[in-house]
Design an enzyme around this catalytic site. Structure first.
Site, mmCIF file in Angstrom:
data_model
loop_
_atom_site.group_PDB
_atom_site.id
_atom_site.type_symbol
_atom_site.label_atom_id
_atom_site.label_comp_id
_atom_site.label_asym_id
_atom_site.label_seq_id
_atom_site.Cartn_x
_atom_site.Cartn_y
_atom_site.Cartn_z
ATOM 1 N N LYS A 170 -10.042 -75.631 -20.390
ATOM 2 C CA LYS A 170 -9.554 -74.823 -19.271
ATOM 3 C C LYS A 170 -10.725 -74.467 -18.362
ATOM 4 C CE LYS A 170 -9.159 -70.608 -18.013
ATOM 5 N NZ LYS A 170 -9.160 -70.805 -16.558
ATOM 6 N N SER A 224 -17.869 -63.832 -18.204
ATOM 7 C CA SER A 224 -18.369 -62.461 -18.100
ATOM 8 C C SER A 224 -18.327 -61.750 -19.455
ATOM 9 C CB SER A 224 -17.535 -61.689 -17.081
ATOM 10 O OG SER A 224 -16.219 -61.601 -17.555
ATOM 11 N N GLY A 228 -15.541 -62.002 -22.415
ATOM 12 C CA GLY A 228 -16.096 -62.477 -23.688
ATOM 13 C C GLY A 228 -15.744 -61.539 -24.835
ATOM 14 N N GLU A 245 -21.048 -67.156 -24.485
ATOM 15 C CA GLU A 245 -22.218 -67.003 -23.612
ATOM 16 C C GLU A 245 -21.767 -66.155 -22.431
ATOM 17 O OE1 GLU A 245 -25.228 -67.553 -24.127
ATOM 18 O OE2 GLU A 245 -25.054 -68.808 -25.906
ATOM 19 N N CYS A 279 -26.211 -67.048 -14.663
ATOM 20 C CA CYS A 279 -26.348 -66.082 -15.762
ATOM 21 C C CYS A 279 -27.815 -65.858 -16.084
ATOM 22 C CB CYS A 279 -25.608 -66.594 -16.988
ATOM 23 S SG CYS A 279 -26.084 -68.272 -17.407
ATOM 24 N N GLN A 326 -16.098 -61.949 -5.236
ATOM 25 C CA GLN A 326 -17.518 -61.841 -5.603
ATOM 26 C C GLN A 326 -18.321 -61.256 -4.435
ATOM 27 O OE1 GLN A 326 -19.135 -62.342 -8.685
ATOM 28 N NE2 GLN A 326 -20.760 -61.328 -7.532
HETATM 29 P P1 NAD Z 1 -14.838 -64.726 -16.221
HETATM 30 O O1 NAD Z 1 -15.102 -64.016 -17.512
HETATM 31 O O2 NAD Z 1 -14.069 -64.041 -15.188
HETATM 32 O O3 NAD Z 1 -14.056 -66.098 -16.521
HETATM 33 C C1 NAD Z 1 -14.580 -67.061 -17.412
HETATM 34 C C2 NAD Z 1 -13.415 -67.922 -17.903
HETATM 35 O O4 NAD Z 1 -12.558 -67.124 -18.723
HETATM 36 C C3 NAD Z 1 -12.548 -68.472 -16.767
HETATM 37 O O5 NAD Z 1 -12.138 -69.783 -17.075
HETATM 38 C C4 NAD Z 1 -11.366 -67.520 -16.789
HETATM 39 O O6 NAD Z 1 -10.184 -68.081 -16.261
HETATM 40 C C5 NAD Z 1 -11.228 -67.267 -18.289
HETATM 41 N N1 NAD Z 1 -10.466 -66.071 -18.648
HETATM 42 C C6 NAD Z 1 -10.263 -64.951 -17.907
HETATM 43 N N2 NAD Z 1 -9.469 -64.084 -18.578
HETATM 44 C C7 NAD Z 1 -9.174 -64.664 -19.769
HETATM 45 C C8 NAD Z 1 -8.389 -64.265 -20.902
HETATM 46 N N3 NAD Z 1 -7.744 -63.109 -20.936
HETATM 47 N N4 NAD Z 1 -8.321 -65.099 -21.942
HETATM 48 C C9 NAD Z 1 -8.984 -66.281 -21.936
HETATM 49 N N5 NAD Z 1 -9.705 -66.725 -20.894
HETATM 50 C C10 NAD Z 1 -9.816 -65.921 -19.825
HETATM 51 O O7 NAD Z 1 -16.264 -65.213 -15.688
HETATM 52 P P2 NAD Z 1 -16.579 -65.939 -14.286
HETATM 53 O O8 NAD Z 1 -16.426 -64.925 -13.202
HETATM 54 O O9 NAD Z 1 -15.846 -67.227 -14.195
HETATM 55 O O10 NAD Z 1 -18.126 -66.324 -14.465
HETATM 56 C C11 NAD Z 1 -19.185 -65.463 -14.159
HETATM 57 C C12 NAD Z 1 -19.739 -64.860 -15.440
HETATM 58 O O11 NAD Z 1 -20.127 -65.908 -16.326
HETATM 59 C C13 NAD Z 1 -20.993 -64.037 -15.219
HETATM 60 O O12 NAD Z 1 -20.901 -62.855 -15.970
HETATM 61 C C14 NAD Z 1 -22.112 -64.918 -15.771
HETATM 62 O O13 NAD Z 1 -23.238 -64.229 -16.214
HETATM 63 C C15 NAD Z 1 -21.403 -65.615 -16.879
HETATM 64 N N6 NAD Z 1 -22.101 -66.851 -17.235
HETATM 65 C C16 NAD Z 1 -22.799 -66.887 -18.405
HETATM 66 C C17 NAD Z 1 -23.494 -68.032 -18.773
HETATM 67 C C18 NAD Z 1 -24.265 -68.099 -20.061
HETATM 68 O O14 NAD Z 1 -24.539 -69.199 -20.523
HETATM 69 N N7 NAD Z 1 -24.623 -66.977 -20.665
HETATM 70 C C19 NAD Z 1 -23.483 -69.153 -17.942
HETATM 71 C C20 NAD Z 1 -22.762 -69.074 -16.734
HETATM 72 C C21 NAD Z 1 -22.072 -67.918 -16.407
#
Ligand code: NAD
Length: 475
Positions: A170, A224, A228, A245, A279, A326
């Site tokens: 996904k 996020s 997570g 992550e 990130c 954002q």
């Molecule tokens: P997000 O948490 O909003 O979404 C991430 C994914 O989770 C998306 O595919 C989203 O559709 C899905 N999601 C949302 N709600 C969900 C639920 N209830 N159940 C299952 N899946 C769900 O994050 P984002 O805005 O897409 O990305 C930005 C964030 O990602 C930032 O916090 C950034 O730091 C982090 N990030 C971390 C790393 C790392 O390796 N540590 C790398 C890249 C980005």
């Protein structure tokens, strides 16, 4: 309309959503399917059905498939890099670089598929032998964020397939195009029906179904910290293996003895590269007194000289922010910074030839580590400078955060570099390098609020994508 890929067939979603170019809101890349619960369950069922045969598949065949995927990506690197830049907003060169990186990851795991290692040990009981082997987890759910729409999927999909798992992928709802193109390549590489499935759509629908289905054995998530945490709770309740992550608030320490040119270059790169939407971005620049003023002046000049424009335009260094929400977050943190009384350079909404989410990079100075701007992840082209007395205070400030993904130090002192490498409370530590930018053949991941579970990338990913079996045999 770009369809979902389930059980080896392209299928319409019950709904579709436009994928909008953040550099030019009049440019709609395409409509992408939005899967629902039923369609996600179909994808999971297809993966489950394909697993027994895939689990027994020949390692040479898996290795060749991954190699084929890598080569197809490399052959299409310019087109895919442009698509990535068009949907996500990072500059074209960064988009192409990300596609090449994703291909290198597939190549690496093409090799790893051949190296399913085990162990044979003597038993403490006479006449007994012990075999320790690894077996695939089964069906793996892969949930990815928008900021690296092809590299992060690659570093999850490639090891999942290499170690004989079936996949339900996904991608982020905001940027499905790169994941869709990757799926097209995977489908064309001869991966058997059901082994790899793509379901685009909302996290609260598609993601949630992946989390709650008893037929998914493991979930790998990047995104996020809040989401997570939800993934962790949901998986823990169901005894499902998970890997997270999440966010960062990464410190870049600059000591008095640093080479100023290097310190400025790595800070600009770490803080503003990919519009700061990494990130691993350097969001806290922790600078000792003796170099502080010279460093701030030079970073300010360098930051203001960066070209912010359409991601596909030649010469663009910083593309737009990814979307309106954002951008709203970034603007809100600029307001918070004002209310916290810091000095702000940049951070202005910009107009360009096309309507897009353009924001000039911002530098906050005269800040302290207790301020909200230094405690919470912003995820935009914004960095703070925190003035400190000496190395000891710098290390304490660097570690004083709820996150622990990446950290860096600029210094010419071997003593401080070695001490920092040992004492930084982050999973990745860089010396005279930006906090962002990693290799793919070594482990990637953080500590504290940034990560949970086994490491990603390199040979270490075998920990997540396989289960260990210990077998005892009496002769
Ligand atoms: P997000 O948490 O909003 O979404 C991430 C994914 O989770 C998306 O595919 C989203 O559709 C899905 N999601 C949302 N709600 C969900 C639920 N209830 N159940 C299952 N899946 C769900 O994050 P984002 O805005 O897409 O990305 C930005 C964030 O990602 C930032 O916090 C950034 O730091 C982090 N990030 C971390 C790393 C790392 O390796 N540590 C790398 C890249 C980005």
């Amino acid at each position: 309309m770009k369809q979902n890929y389930i059980g080896g067939a392209w299928v319409d979603g019950p709904a579709a959503k436009p994928n909008v170019n953040p550099s030019d809101l009049s440019d709609i890349i395409d409509d992408y399917a939005q899967g629902d619960e039923q369609q996600t369950l179909q994808a999971i069922a297809a993966a489950r059905a394909a697993f027994p045969a895939w689990c027994d598949s020949n390692i040479q065949a898996r290795s060749e498939m991954l190699e084929k995927i890598a080569n197809a990506m490399l052959a299409r690197q310019d087109e895919l890099g442009e698509l990535l830049a068009r949907e996500e907003g990072k500059a074209r060169a960064e988009g192409v670089g990300e596609v090449v990186r994703a291909a290198q990851i597939f190549k690496f795991y093409s090799g790893e598929a051949l190296r399913m290692r085990g162990d044979r040990l003597a038993s403490v009981r006479p006449g007994v032998d012990i075999d320790i082997t690894r077996e695939p987890m089964g069906v793996v759910g892969i949930i990815t964020p928008w900021n690296f729409p092809i590299a992060i999927p690659a570093w999850k999909i490639a090891p999942a397939l290499a170690f004989a798992n079936c996949v339900v992928f996904k991608p982020a709802d905001l940027v499905p195009g790169s994941g869709w193109a990757l799926t097209e390549i995977i489908a064309g590489a001869g991966v058997p029906a059901g082994v790899f499935n793509l379901v685009m759509g909302r996290g609260s629908v598609v993601g949630e179904t992946i989390l709650t289905s008893a037929d998914v054995n493991a979930v790998t998530f990047t995104g996020s910290t809040d989401t997570g945490r939800h993934v962790a709770m949901s998986c823990a309740e169901r005894n499902k293996k998970f890997q997270l992550e999440m966010g960062g608030k990464n410190p870049m320490v600059v000591l008095d003895d640093a080479d100023l040119e290097t310190a400025v270059a790595v800070s600009l790169n770490g803080a503003y590269g990919s519009t700061g939407q990494k990130c691993t971005a350097s969001s806290r620049l922790v600078v000792t007194e003796g170099i502080h003023d010279r460093f701030v002046e030079r970073v300010g000049e360098g930051m203001q000289a960066l070209t912010v424009d359409h991601a596909l335009k030649d010469g663009t260094q910083i593309g737009p922010v990814v979307d309106q929400s954002q951008l709203n977050v970034d603007l809100e943190y600029l307001d918070i910074a004002r209310s916290e009384g810091v000095t702000i350079l940049g951070g202005e909404r910009l107009n360009r030839e096309t309507e897009g989410y353009y924001l000039s990079p911002a530098l906050f100075t005269e800040t302290n580590n207790d301020m909200r701007i230094n405690r919470e992840e912003i995820f935009g082209p914004i960095a703070s400078v925190i003035r400190v007395k000496d190395y000891d205070e710098a290390l304490a400030v660097a570690n004083d955060t709820a996150f622990g993904l990446s950290s860096a130090i600029c210094t010419s002192s071997l003593k401080h570099a070695e001490h920092f490498k040992k004492n930084s409370a982050a999973g990745l530590v860089m010396v005279n390098l930006p906090t962002a930018g990693v290799d793919y053949h070594v482990p990637f991941g953080g500590r504290k609020g940034s990560s949970m579970g086994a490491r990603e990338m390199g040979p270490h990913s075998v920990e997540f994508y396989t289960a260990t079996k210990t077998a005892y045999t009496a002769a």
